[in-house]
Design an enzyme around this catalytic site. Sequence first.
Site, mmCIF file in Angstrom:
data_model
loop_
_atom_site.group_PDB
_atom_site.id
_atom_site.type_symbol
_atom_site.label_atom_id
_atom_site.label_comp_id
_atom_site.label_asym_id
_atom_site.label_seq_id
_atom_site.Cartn_x
_atom_site.Cartn_y
_atom_site.Cartn_z
ATOM 1 N N ASN A 43 14.331 -5.573 -56.594
ATOM 2 C CA ASN A 43 13.899 -4.855 -55.393
ATOM 3 C C ASN A 43 14.082 -5.699 -54.130
ATOM 4 O O ASN A 43 13.458 -5.416 -53.095
ATOM 5 C CB ASN A 43 12.424 -4.445 -55.504
ATOM 6 C CG ASN A 43 12.132 -3.589 -56.710
ATOM 7 O OD1 ASN A 43 11.389 -3.990 -57.600
ATOM 8 N ND2 ASN A 43 12.725 -2.409 -56.755
ATOM 9 N N HIS A 71 16.594 -0.855 -61.138
ATOM 10 C CA HIS A 71 17.208 -0.813 -59.799
ATOM 11 C C HIS A 71 18.422 -1.725 -59.654
ATOM 12 O O HIS A 71 18.953 -1.872 -58.548
ATOM 13 C CB HIS A 71 16.175 -1.162 -58.723
ATOM 14 C CG HIS A 71 15.201 -0.059 -58.462
ATOM 15 N ND1 HIS A 71 15.572 1.146 -57.928
ATOM 16 C CD2 HIS A 71 13.870 0.029 -58.686
ATOM 17 C CE1 HIS A 71 14.510 1.932 -57.828
ATOM 18 N NE2 HIS A 71 13.454 1.275 -58.284
ATOM 19 N N HIS A 153 10.835 -5.339 -68.572
ATOM 20 C CA HIS A 153 10.711 -4.516 -67.366
ATOM 21 C C HIS A 153 10.352 -3.095 -67.778
ATOM 22 O O HIS A 153 11.181 -2.392 -68.367
ATOM 23 C CB HIS A 153 12.062 -4.552 -66.635
ATOM 24 C CG HIS A 153 11.996 -4.059 -65.238
ATOM 25 N ND1 HIS A 153 11.522 -4.817 -64.199
ATOM 26 C CD2 HIS A 153 12.343 -2.866 -64.700
ATOM 27 C CE1 HIS A 153 11.589 -4.127 -63.079
ATOM 28 N NE2 HIS A 153 12.080 -2.935 -63.351
ATOM 29 N N HIS A 178 7.996 -4.663 -63.117
ATOM 30 C CA HIS A 178 8.298 -3.290 -62.680
ATOM 31 C C HIS A 178 7.120 -2.549 -62.055
ATOM 32 O O HIS A 178 7.334 -1.777 -61.121
ATOM 33 C CB HIS A 178 8.878 -2.427 -63.803
ATOM 34 C CG HIS A 178 9.133 -0.996 -63.414
ATOM 35 N ND1 HIS A 178 10.199 -0.628 -62.627
ATOM 36 C CD2 HIS A 178 8.452 0.149 -63.682
ATOM 37 C CE1 HIS A 178 10.160 0.705 -62.441
ATOM 38 N NE2 HIS A 178 9.115 1.189 -63.059
ATOM 39 N N HIS A 180 4.620 -3.659 -60.276
ATOM 40 C CA HIS A 180 4.241 -4.237 -58.982
ATOM 41 C C HIS A 180 2.732 -4.356 -58.816
ATOM 42 O O HIS A 180 2.232 -4.466 -57.695
ATOM 43 C CB HIS A 180 4.831 -3.443 -57.802
ATOM 44 C CG HIS A 180 6.319 -3.395 -57.791
ATOM 45 N ND1 HIS A 180 7.048 -2.801 -56.792
ATOM 46 C CD2 HIS A 180 7.239 -3.882 -58.666
ATOM 47 C CE1 HIS A 180 8.338 -2.901 -57.054
ATOM 48 N NE2 HIS A 180 8.482 -3.557 -58.197
#
Length: 262
Positions: A43, A71, A153, A178, A180
């Site tokens: 990210n 991502h 993740h 992942h 957060h």
Amino acid sequence: MRVLTVLCIGDIFGEPGRKALAHFLPRLRGELEVDLVVANVENAAAGFGITPALARGFLDGGVDVMTSGNHIWDRKEILEYIVKENLLLRPANYPVGTPGVGSIVVKAGAERVGVLNLQGRAFMPAIDCPFRRADEEVARLHGETPIIVVDMHGEATSEKQAMGWYLDGRVSAVVGTHSHVQTADERVLPGGTAFITDLGLTGPIDSVIGVEKSLALQRFLTGMPNRFEPAKGRTRLQGAVIRVDPAAGRAVAIERIQRDLP
Ligand SMILES: [Fe+2]
């Protein structure tokens, strides 16, 4: 016994996350006597993906191995980079033929350390089974070193915990990424694998998992797509430090890390 120290850094989100990393990493390396830094960088580019320039900047700035997740492909220019630079991992359980690699063995002081990146399938894109792929990868990495650090993740806490138990006694650490949101469940499992469900966020605090809160709220309230941007303001680094007995490859300790930018 001289322990090997691995610092794992939670998802670096946009420019605020990159700033927190640049501020804290040099001092954490010294303060914690870190031998290896593993950071999740998927990210790093405005919250979505990573660019070659940012990846090079992380390596120059003290990150040894970069992990990723769903991502990783958001910035098209990373495709060319990831096939040349194996220090940027993509999840190992992407289908055969996917560009890049999902694991690597690197030198850390006098030791060699395997780093393996996996991705969950609960509430995530349907890719190959992370558990079966972990079996193959761990067996292969054990041929090179007893010290293995896994970035799992995933969205579901259950799937990440399950991976911790599945690999307990076979790897040195399983750290989740992942979500957060840092979890308070860090411990060394009975077989000697350090575990935490999620390392947390390196990025803006007053946000919805890094995103500017008004934009995230708008999407929840209307259900309509909109463009997400990283939040501004207070920023912190989160992660965990893991101490490993290098001969056995077993963890002896894991501690959560959180540092707020002044
Ligand atoms: Fe992710």
